[in-house]
Design a protein around this motif. Structure first.
Motif, PDB file in Angstrom:
ATOM      1  N   ASN A 205      -7.371   5.987   3.439  1.00 45.40           N
ATOM      2  CA  ASN A 205      -6.861   4.974   4.364  1.00 45.40           C
ATOM      3  C   ASN A 205      -7.647   3.673   4.234  1.00 45.40           C
ATOM      4  O   ASN A 205      -7.066   2.579   4.205  1.00 45.40           O
ATOM      5  N   ALA A 209      -6.146   0.120   2.682  1.00 41.00           N
ATOM      6  CA  ALA A 209      -6.239  -1.109   3.479  1.00 41.00           C
ATOM      7  C   ALA A 209      -6.888  -2.220   2.651  1.00 41.00           C
ATOM      8  O   ALA A 209      -6.467  -3.384   2.699  1.00 41.00           O
ATOM      9  N   ARG A 212      -4.469  -3.515   0.088  1.00 41.79           N
ATOM     10  CA  ARG A 212      -3.484  -4.391   0.735  1.00 41.79           C
ATOM     11  C   ARG A 212      -4.085  -5.777   0.981  1.00 41.79           C
ATOM     12  O   ARG A 212      -3.414  -6.793   0.783  1.00 41.79           O
ATOM     13  N   ARG A 213      -5.346  -5.815   1.404  1.00 40.91           N
ATOM     14  CA  ARG A 213      -5.991  -7.112   1.618  1.00 40.91           C
ATOM     15  C   ARG A 213      -6.092  -7.886   0.314  1.00 40.91           C
ATOM     16  O   ARG A 213      -5.988  -9.116   0.291  1.00 40.91           O
ATOM     17  N   ARG A 215      -3.965  -7.774  -1.956  1.00 38.25           N
ATOM     18  CA  ARG A 215      -2.582  -8.018  -2.378  1.00 38.25           C
ATOM     19  C   ARG A 215      -2.183  -7.235  -3.631  1.00 38.25           C
ATOM     20  O   ARG A 215      -1.322  -7.656  -4.388  1.00 38.25           O
ATOM     21  N   SER A 218       1.383  -3.548  -0.903  1.00 37.25           N
ATOM     22  CA  SER A 218       2.015  -4.180   0.247  1.00 37.25           C
ATOM     23  C   SER A 218       2.592  -3.079   1.122  1.00 37.25           C
ATOM     24  O   SER A 218       2.254  -1.915   0.971  1.00 37.25           O
ATOM     25  N   GLY A 219       3.485  -3.436   2.031  1.00 39.80           N
ATOM     26  CA  GLY A 219       4.019  -2.450   2.954  1.00 39.80           C
ATOM     27  C   GLY A 219       3.126  -2.352   4.181  1.00 39.80           C
ATOM     28  O   GLY A 219       2.043  -2.926   4.235  1.00 39.80           O
ATOM     29  N   SER A 220       3.573  -1.609   5.163  1.00 34.04           N
ATOM     30  CA  SER A 220       2.792  -1.446   6.380  1.00 34.04           C
ATOM     31  C   SER A 220       2.909  -0.012   6.870  1.00 34.04           C
ATOM     32  O   SER A 220       3.868   0.695   6.545  1.00 34.04           O
ATOM     33  N   GLY A 221       1.923   0.411   7.653  1.00 31.88           N
ATOM     34  CA  GLY A 221       1.939   1.770   8.163  1.00 31.88           C
ATOM     35  C   GLY A 221       1.904   2.786   7.039  1.00 31.88           C
ATOM     36  O   GLY A 221       1.085   2.712   6.126  1.00 31.88           O
ATOM     37  N   LYS A 222       2.838   3.749   7.073  1.00 30.34           N
ATOM     38  CA  LYS A 222       2.884   4.803   6.060  1.00 30.34           C
ATOM     39  C   LYS A 222       3.663   4.402   4.808  1.00 30.34           C
ATOM     40  O   LYS A 222       3.690   5.146   3.826  1.00 30.34           O
TER      41      LYS A 222
END
Length: 240
Positions: A205, A209, A212-213, A215, A218-222
């Motif tokens: 997790n 994260a 994603r930071r 880049r 992408s996407g969110s949550g699961k």
């Protein structure tokens, strides 16, 4: 000769198998027709089932038609190590994919359908010279892919392991036409990635994260989406 893609599109449930085999050699029109016409029994599995024995009388070769599953081994304390993801078109109990003991099995990760093809029928298919060559190439590739994965797990840090797992999974899905592009949402959960990379859910997790930071993802949550395949490949340390 009918274009391969057009031939596959009209072959219904066993199309994923035709597509996969077509990646390892030129299938003849006869081979494609034979695969498309194979008789089989459809068996549905629900999410979170664990299968240690695939049994249909007479003995059958199991091929995934839809869904998502994995081969895995269980430690004595219940921890799971995913050794290979299974996608539509994959064999589930031939070559190196047959569970051989109580610690080894197939886990159903999403609602899944398998086609149970009578072994005798499948072996007749394998007698075709072109199919024999294709199946041998498939075995060789599976062995090389396993060694590549072992190398990633042994040499990579947490970030690299996760990047490798996501990159290989997305590439496979794209090549087989299961998603349109690497940036499409992937049907993986974070716990699947954890079990495939030998990391904890918390660690995965945190790394996702971070990706994603940066880049890369992408996407969110699961929902997992790859924003930068080149960057992901670089982090994974995969050579051309």
């Amino acid at each position: 000769m009918i274009p391969f893609e057009a031939t596959v599109l009209k072959r219904g449930p066993l199309s994923p198998l035709i597509v996969k085999l077509g990646l390892y050699g030129q299938l003849s029109d006869h081979d494609v027709d034979t695969i498309g016409d194979l008789r089989y029994t459809a068996i549905d599995y629900r999410r979170n089932q664990r299968i240690t024995t695939l049994s249909v009388i007479p003995p059958c070769v199991y091929v995934m038609v839809s869904g998502l599953a994995c081969l895995s081994v269980l430690a004595s304390d219940g921890r799971r190590q995913i050794t290979r993801f299974l996608l539509p078109g994959d064999f589930c109990n031939v070559f190196d994919a047959e569970p051989i003991g109580s610690i080894e099995g197939i886990d159903i990760l999403a609602p899944t359908r398998m086609a149970a093809i009578p072994a005798g029928v499948f072996h007749q298919l394998g007698a075709s010279p072109t199919m024999h060559d294709v199946l041998m190439a498939l075995v060789t590739n599976a062995s090389a892919a396993a060694r590549k994965t072992i190398g990633s797990l042994g040499l990579g840090n947490a970030r690299g392991r996760i990047a490798f797992s996501l990159y290989e999974f997305a590439q496979t899905m794209v090549v087989r036409g299961l998603i349109g592009a690497p940036t499409d949402p992937l049907p993986l959960r974070q716990e699947h990635i954890a079990d495939a990379t030998g990391l904890t859910n918390v660690h995965v997790n945190r790394m996702i994260a971070q990706l994603r930071r940066d880049r890369i993802l992408s996407g969110s949550g699961k929902v997992l989406e790859i924003a930068d395949m080149t960057g992901l490949r670089s982090i994974a340390g995969i050579k051309c």
